[in-house]
Scaffold this active site. Structure first.
Site, short mmCIF file in Angstrom:
data_model
loop_
_atom_site.label_atom_id
_atom_site.label_comp_id
_atom_site.label_asym_id
_atom_site.label_seq_id
_atom_site.Cartn_x
_atom_site.Cartn_y
_atom_site.Cartn_z
N LYS A 107 -6.26 -17.40 -0.27
CA LYS A 107 -5.95 -16.12 0.39
C LYS A 107 -6.46 -16.19 1.81
CE LYS A 107 -4.21 -12.01 -0.85
NZ LYS A 107 -3.31 -11.72 -1.97
P1 NAD Z 1 1.66 -2.35 2.12
O1 NAD Z 1 0.96 -2.51 3.41
O2 NAD Z 1 3.14 -2.46 2.08
O3 NAD Z 1 1.29 -0.93 1.46
C1 NAD Z 1 0.00 -0.46 1.33
C2 NAD Z 1 0.09 1.07 1.27
O4 NAD Z 1 -1.19 1.58 0.93
C3 NAD Z 1 0.49 1.72 2.58
O5 NAD Z 1 1.45 2.73 2.32
C4 NAD Z 1 -0.83 2.36 3.08
O6 NAD Z 1 -0.62 3.54 3.82
C5 NAD Z 1 -1.47 2.70 1.75
N1 NAD Z 1 -2.92 2.87 1.85
C6 NAD Z 1 -3.83 2.16 2.55
N2 NAD Z 1 -5.06 2.70 2.38
C7 NAD Z 1 -4.91 3.74 1.55
C8 NAD Z 1 -5.79 4.69 1.00
N3 NAD Z 1 -7.09 4.65 1.30
N4 NAD Z 1 -5.29 5.64 0.19
C9 NAD Z 1 -3.98 5.69 -0.10
N5 NAD Z 1 -3.09 4.82 0.40
C10 NAD Z 1 -3.55 3.87 1.21
O7 NAD Z 1 0.97 -3.39 1.13
P2 NAD Z 1 1.51 -3.97 -0.24
O8 NAD Z 1 2.09 -5.31 0.05
O9 NAD Z 1 2.30 -2.96 -0.97
O10 NAD Z 1 0.14 -4.25 -0.99
C11 NAD Z 1 -0.56 -3.20 -1.67
C12 NAD Z 1 -1.49 -3.82 -2.68
O11 NAD Z 1 -0.73 -4.64 -3.56
C13 NAD Z 1 -2.58 -4.73 -2.10
O12 NAD Z 1 -3.74 -4.64 -2.89
C14 NAD Z 1 -1.97 -6.11 -2.24
O13 NAD Z 1 -2.96 -7.12 -2.27
C15 NAD Z 1 -1.27 -5.94 -3.57
N6 NAD Z 1 -0.23 -6.92 -3.80
C16 NAD Z 1 0.88 -6.98 -3.01
C17 NAD Z 1 1.84 -7.95 -3.28
C18 NAD Z 1 3.11 -8.04 -2.48
O14 NAD Z 1 3.94 -8.90 -2.80
N7 NAD Z 1 3.35 -7.17 -1.51
C19 NAD Z 1 1.66 -8.86 -4.32
C20 NAD Z 1 0.53 -8.75 -5.12
C21 NAD Z 1 -0.40 -7.78 -4.84
#
Ligand code: NAD
Length: 419
Positions: A107
């Site tokens: 990561k």
């Molecule tokens: P993203 O940036 O698209 O979305 C994150 C969202 O969370 C945003 O809408 C942001 O406003 C919101 N957010 C941030 N802080 C917040 C808070 N304190 N309270 C409420 N909302 C809040 O990111 P993503 O890619 O959707 O990733 C989100 C999570 O999923 C992370 O933990 C990431 O590691 C995990 N994840 C993502 C993927 C992927 O393929 N995108 C894969 C595995 C895991």
């Protein structure tokens, strides 16, 4: 947000210890499973648009490569630090092992708030990081991907920088690319899709129908919003969603695709006209719903909030959204938690399919990608249930870690120690 100031790396190590109690593992082997093999820490000097220079701290952790190349996303966020990246890289190891794909875990992240940078500045920052990463990445070494605040654009820049410096074409050096740059159909939806699939499987296991469920989603980004509309497609009602600016609620169900469009246009779901009430994020997390999906960041639910959680099932779209103390409280309350290393593994699974297609120089149809993802996810869910029912494990997370740790250990033992 949670009050607990929990170190995610310590959470990871606690989760590994919890599962290690159920498997045959030597002390030295266990130490190995709890620490990264190496961490790159670098300071990137970037020229800003006004000619000034700024320095950004960046990391890449390569946790364990026993089962294949290190694999994992790159995050742009002001909260990025060494221990967070180490934790996230460890979760990738056990996620890939949980779903049985031939990768280790890595990561990376840059400590930056990307909103403060222009597109040109972000490109220079990304290319500078790619240059630092170049000696340690590669399609058989370490394969980055998108994470919070990064997407196809950043992946295309990294690929282009790597290929230019290496004087080659190697699309498999990175996943999450745009289709025309070698990306896979279905990748953007993949994480939300595995969240939906595992929620559906969990409900079937409990003898309930997901079509009757009410759902709240914290964090309406890529993972959260896709999970929401795919669950809605199964008939579930999405009653609350949120982002870092706040939460919205409608007990009769929100039009989640319109809410997504509203967020795209205005930057937030707050003020969306389909909502009947605005809530805080903590209020959303403690709503009386059937399914709660934390899809923002680590440590969203601590012990205090866990005591107030009213959902029956939590599906972890985010990585590490529950603290270990919260986990214990939720076991006492009989809340089922579908662990992150399974629930959000769709992202890395379709990244794996993307890499396979890159190496085949061949494109799969979206239907094939989604079918293969469903097969991998439901098989992993069955492996989880087998251990959950045959061992005295406290929860589904420990059961999934038992599956994953055994797989990593077996590969390590077959390879042996060298030199
Ligand atoms: P993203 O940036 O698209 O979305 C994150 C969202 O969370 C945003 O809408 C942001 O406003 C919101 N957010 C941030 N802080 C917040 C808070 N304190 N309270 C409420 N909302 C809040 O990111 P993503 O890619 O959707 O990733 C989100 C999570 O999923 C992370 O933990 C990431 O590691 C995990 N994840 C993502 C993927 C992927 O393929 N995108 C894969 C595995 C895991």
């Amino acid at each position: 947000m949670a009050e607990d100031d929990v170190n995610p790396f310590e959470s990871l190590q606690e989760q590994i210890d919890d599962a290690a109690a159920f498997i045959d593992v030597e002390d030295g082997e266990l130490e190995r499973l709890k620490h990264p093999e190496r961490v790159l820490e670098t300071n990137l000097t970037v020229e800003m648009d006004d000619g000034s220079l700024e320095v950004f701290k960046a990391f890449r952790s390569q946790f364990n490569g026993d089962r294949g190349p290190y694999k994992g996303g790159i995050r742009y966020h002001p909260g990025v630090d060494r221990d967070e990246v180490k934790a996230l890289s460890g979760w990738m190891v056990y996620k890939c092992a949980a779903v049985g794909i031939p990768y280790g875990g890595g990561k990376g992240g840059i400590r930056v708030n990307p909103i403060n940078l222009s597109a040109d500045e972000l490109e220079r920052l990304t290319r500078s990081f790619a240059e630092e990463l170049r000696p340690i990445i590669g399609e058989d070494r370490d394969i980055p991907a998108p994470d919070v605040n990064t997407g196809q654009r950043e992946m295309n820049w990294i690929k282009d920088t790597y290929e230019t410096l290496e004087n080659t074409t190697e699309p498999g050096v990175i996943t999450g690319k745009a289709i025309e740059s070698g990306g896979s159909a279905g990748r953007v939806e993949a994480t939300g899709r595995s969240v939906m699939l595992t929620a559906r499987e969990m409900f079937a296991y409990l003898g309930r129908d997901i079509a009757d469920a009410t759902v709240a989603v914290q964090g309406y980004g890529n993972a959260g919003s896709v999970a929401a509309y795919l669950l809605d497609d199964l008939g579930a009602d999405i009653v609350a969603v949120s982002d870092s600016s706040g939460a919205i609620y409608n007990p009769d169900g929100l039009n989640e695709r319109a809410a997504k469009q509203f967020k795209r246009e205005t930057g937030s779901v707050v003020d969306f006209e389909g909502a009947t009430e605005e809530l805080t994020n903590d209020e959303l997390l403690t709503l009386d719903v059937d399914v709660l999906i934390p899809a923002a960041l680590e440590n969203a639910i601590d012990e205090r909030l866990a005591r107030e959680v009213q959902a029956d099932v939590i599906v972890e779209a985010a990585n590490g959204p529950l603290t270990p103390n919260a986990d214990e409280v939720l076991v006492e309350k009989d809340v089922y938690v579908v662990p992150d290393i399974l629930a959000n593994a769709g992202g890395v699974t379709v990244s794996y399919f993307e890499w396979v297609q890159n190496r085949q120089r061949f494109h799969w149809t979206e239907e094939r990608v989604n079918d293969e993802l469903e097969r991998v996810t439901t098989e992993a869910f069955d492996d989880l249930v087998d251990v959950y029912e045959s061992h005295e494990v406290p929860n589904l997370r420990t059961a999934m870690y038992v599956v994953a740790l055994r797989r990593v250990l077996q590969t390590f033992r077959e390879g042996g120690v060298w030199p």
